[in-house]
Design an enzyme around this catalytic site. Structure first.
Site, PDB file in Angstrom:
ATOM      1  N   ASN A   1     -97.997  58.843  21.591  1.00 20.48           N
ATOM      2  CA  ASN A   1     -98.012  57.238  21.714  1.00 20.48           C
ATOM      3  C   ASN A   1     -97.905  56.692  23.363  1.00 20.48           C
ATOM      4  O   ASN A   1     -97.627  55.837  23.461  1.00 20.48           O
ATOM      5  CB  ASN A   1     -96.932  56.728  20.831  1.00 20.48           C
ATOM      6  CG  ASN A   1     -97.101  55.361  20.629  1.00 20.48           C
ATOM      7  OD1 ASN A   1     -98.041  55.123  20.226  1.00 20.48           O
ATOM      8  ND2 ASN A   1     -95.875  54.685  20.607  1.00 20.48           N
TER       9      ASN A   1
ATOM     10  N   HIS B   1     -93.015  55.129  12.197  1.00 19.14           N
ATOM     11  CA  HIS B   1     -92.064  56.011  13.032  1.00 19.14           C
ATOM     12  C   HIS B   1     -90.582  55.872  12.616  1.00 19.14           C
ATOM     13  O   HIS B   1     -90.350  55.346  11.627  1.00 19.14           O
ATOM     14  CB  HIS B   1     -91.974  55.147  14.444  1.00 19.14           C
ATOM     15  CG  HIS B   1     -93.343  55.222  15.143  1.00 19.14           C
ATOM     16  ND1 HIS B   1     -93.784  55.962  16.498  1.00 19.14           N
ATOM     17  CD2 HIS B   1     -94.609  54.489  15.056  1.00 19.14           C
ATOM     18  CE1 HIS B   1     -94.793  55.905  16.744  1.00 19.14           C
ATOM     19  NE2 HIS B   1     -95.331  54.957  15.909  1.00 19.14           N
TER      20      HIS B   1
ATOM     21  N   GLU C   1     -90.891  50.987  12.490  1.00 19.90           N
ATOM     22  CA  GLU C   1     -89.749  51.801  12.580  1.00 19.90           C
ATOM     23  C   GLU C   1     -89.197  51.596  11.034  1.00 19.90           C
ATOM     24  O   GLU C   1     -88.497  50.784  10.895  1.00 19.90           O
ATOM     25  CB  GLU C   1     -88.786  51.338  13.599  1.00 19.90           C
ATOM     26  CG  GLU C   1     -89.157  51.385  14.829  1.00 19.90           C
ATOM     27  CD  GLU C   1     -89.874  52.666  15.631  1.00 19.90           C
ATOM     28  OE1 GLU C   1     -89.444  53.625  15.197  1.00 19.90           O
ATOM     29  OE2 GLU C   1     -90.581  52.777  16.849  1.00 19.90           O
TER      30      GLU C   1
ATOM     31  N   GLY D   1     -93.976  64.422  16.111  1.00 18.70           N
ATOM     32  CA  GLY D   1     -93.810  65.188  15.369  1.00 18.70           C
ATOM     33  C   GLY D   1     -92.411  65.374  14.685  1.00 18.70           C
ATOM     34  O   GLY D   1     -92.384  65.685  13.552  1.00 18.70           O
TER      35      GLY D   1
ATOM     36  N   TYR E   1     -88.474  47.298  24.709  1.00 18.28           N
ATOM     37  CA  TYR E   1     -88.558  48.199  25.655  1.00 18.28           C
ATOM     38  C   TYR E   1     -89.749  48.489  26.063  1.00 18.28           C
ATOM     39  O   TYR E   1     -90.536  49.107  25.203  1.00 18.28           O
ATOM     40  CB  TYR E   1     -87.671  49.394  25.864  1.00 18.28           C
ATOM     41  CG  TYR E   1     -87.985  50.507  24.950  1.00 18.28           C
ATOM     42  CD1 TYR E   1     -88.857  51.406  25.018  1.00 18.28           C
ATOM     43  CD2 TYR E   1     -87.677  50.331  23.562  1.00 18.28           C
ATOM     44  CE1 TYR E   1     -89.052  52.321  23.908  1.00 18.28           C
ATOM     45  CE2 TYR E   1     -87.875  50.939  22.542  1.00 18.28           C
ATOM     46  CZ  TYR E   1     -88.744  52.162  22.664  1.00 18.28           C
ATOM     47  OH  TYR E   1     -89.159  52.772  21.601  1.00 18.28           O
TER      48      TYR E   1
END
Length: 483
Positions: free
Chosen positions: A176, A216, A298, A116, A276
């Site tokens: 996610n 994202h 991203e 969000g 990660y």
């Protein structure tokens, strides 16, 4: 001593504000409690609410989507895949020269606003839709995409999180992390999944997507599977199509204004687990269960930049988004599979030797679209139950290659065709029902006999009618009567 402890306490408190947030997997800190946490959340909401000025609200976004559909009805349609917890429709824009029709073409989906508080994607995706509409039949790339791809755009997967100015949805769940995981028994209970997650999963059951990407914020990199590891360690963990994914990620990164120049990620791309580990993510689930090659993009170092930066971010990402979608038809191998005995399309399976991943051709047209890294030699195999498999060796260049297959049915030792569950009949279905109840030689003979008798009756009746007309002509007209 008291001064030292006070400073230490303050440093710990303020470190939370300055700790960098990781868009793809940063977990929210839940250790704050009481008044401090309440004030922090209020301040954070106020800050993001100020930044939201100039961004579309959920209501604005819905109006913009419907306005786009009215303006671009010749190349678009809109539909909803479900609703959020708070009842906001999850609108999708389909863009194609034949929207809503099934064609022998690949499908691609973009998903924005999974988190969000990462709203750049929803803004850029609406700009992408309008750009394609405005440039169709004018720009070759726009025309290529609309004519050869079915593009589906979901600008906001998490409208509730956007309105609440937070990462999670209305239940404060990270969407996610809400998908079934391949390594650990996460989210296996259907009833506990969020409605937004269920909507995405149902969407993929209804429609096959060749590839996709979710947008994202918080970093600048193109991320590809696997996202997790079996031992939860942070290290490179490659999926079967590692080379193809690296190629896809590089298509996006190299087309971006500065993503490929990253000092943190070589070439502007990264394996998810190497960055990660993430568990319950949408990316891996798409590849495993949906047969869909998905990237996690991203696209902005800043999660929520000011609205006046959106135009710049659009220019930085525009060619990347366009080239990624276009790569579905400009690269890889494409084709259809047919049956040799009647020529019907077969929804067969396509595999590549040395890659432990199989895709399935479509049911209607038996078309397949296999993403592969160019510049390599591949052995491609087509298989279908009840048919002999076929394989061919190809050298895939920079351009796409068409590889069609014609499969021969299996023959039993008695000389009968071994049929699979797929109906490859060239005749009407009722014929098969008659064959099931009648031995073929006798049934065929009966049909011939009946047709011969019918033809003889026709000739006899024709002769009688002809003689009757000739007789009437010789005696003159007669008055009609009621018998």
């Amino acid at each position: 001593m008291k001064l030292i402890f006070s400073l230490l306490f303050l440093s710990l408190k303020f470190s939370y504000f300055f700790n960098p947030t990781i868009a793809r997997g940063g977990e929210q800190n839940s250790n704050h409690s009481g008044l401090g946490r309440h004030l922090f959340e209020e301040n954070r909401f106020q800050k993001l609410d100020n930044l939201a000025r100039g961004y579309m609200s959920n209501s604005d976004l819905e109006k913009a989507i419907k306005a786009f559909d009215r303006r671009c009805a010749n190349v678009s349609r809109i539909y909803s895949i479900g609703k959020s917890i708070q009842g906001v429709p999850l609108w999708v824009m389909e863009i194609s020269d034949k929207p809503g029709e099934e064609e022998a073409e690949p499908s691609f989906k973009f998903i924005g606003n999974v988190h969000g508080d990462e709203p750049v994607g929803r803004e850029l995706l609406l700009r992408l839709a309008n750009w394609l509409c405005d440039n169709y039949m004018k720009d070759p790339l726009a025309t290529l995409i609309i004519d050869n791809v079915h593009l589906h755009i979901l600008p906001s997967m998490n409208p509730d999180g956007f309105s609440l100015r937070r990462r999670g949805n209305a239940n404060n769940n990270d969407l996610n992390r809400d998908f079934p995981d391949q390594f650990f028994p996460l989210n296996d209970d259907v009833d506990t999944r969020q409605p937004e997650t269920k909507a995405i999963m149902s969407w993929l059951r209804e429609r096959h997507f060749t590839a996709s990407a979710s947008l994202h914020g918080g970093a600048l990199v193109a991320n590809y599977p696997w996202d997790g590891t079996q031992d939860k360690r942070t290290n490179y963990y490659a999926c079967p199509d590692d080379e193809a994914f690296r190629f896809m990620a590089s298509v996006y990164s190299s087309s971006h204004y500065n993503m490929s120049l990253s000092n943190e990620f070589q070439g502007g791309i990264t394996n998810g687990a190497s960055w990660y580990p993430v568990y319950g993510g949408m990316q891996d689930w798409n590849y495993i269960h949906g047969g869909c090659f998905e990237l996690t993009l991203e696209i902005s170092d800043n999660k929520w930049p000011t609205a006046d930066e959106l135009s710049t971010l659009w220019e930085f990402n525009r060619m990347s988004m366009l080239n990624l979608v276009a790569s579905l038809v400009k690269t890889g191998i494409h084709g259809r599979i047919f049956s040799s005995d009647c020529g019907k399309p077969l929804p067969a399976f396509i595999s590549v030797k040395g890659i432990n991943y199989t895709i399935k051709a479509s049911q209607a047209f038996a078309d397949y679209h296999r993403l592969l890294a160019p510049g390599e030699r591949y052995e491609v195999i087509a298989t279908m139950p009840g048919y002999k498999s076929k394989r061919t060796s190809i050298l895939l260049g920079e351009e796409a290659m068409t590889v069609d297959f014609v499969l021969d049915p299996e023959i039993t030792p008695k000389g009968n065709i071994l049929r699979s569950g797929y109906d490859c009949s060239c005749d009407h279905k009722s014929r098969f029902k008659l064959v099931e109840f009648s031995p073929w030689p006798y049934w065929e003979f009966s049909v011939i006999l009946v047709l011969s008798l019918a033809f003889l009756c026709f000739l006899l009746k024709r002769r009688v009618i002809f003689n009757h007309i000739k007789y009437r002509q010789s005696v003159g007209p007669k008055r009609s009567g009621v018998v």
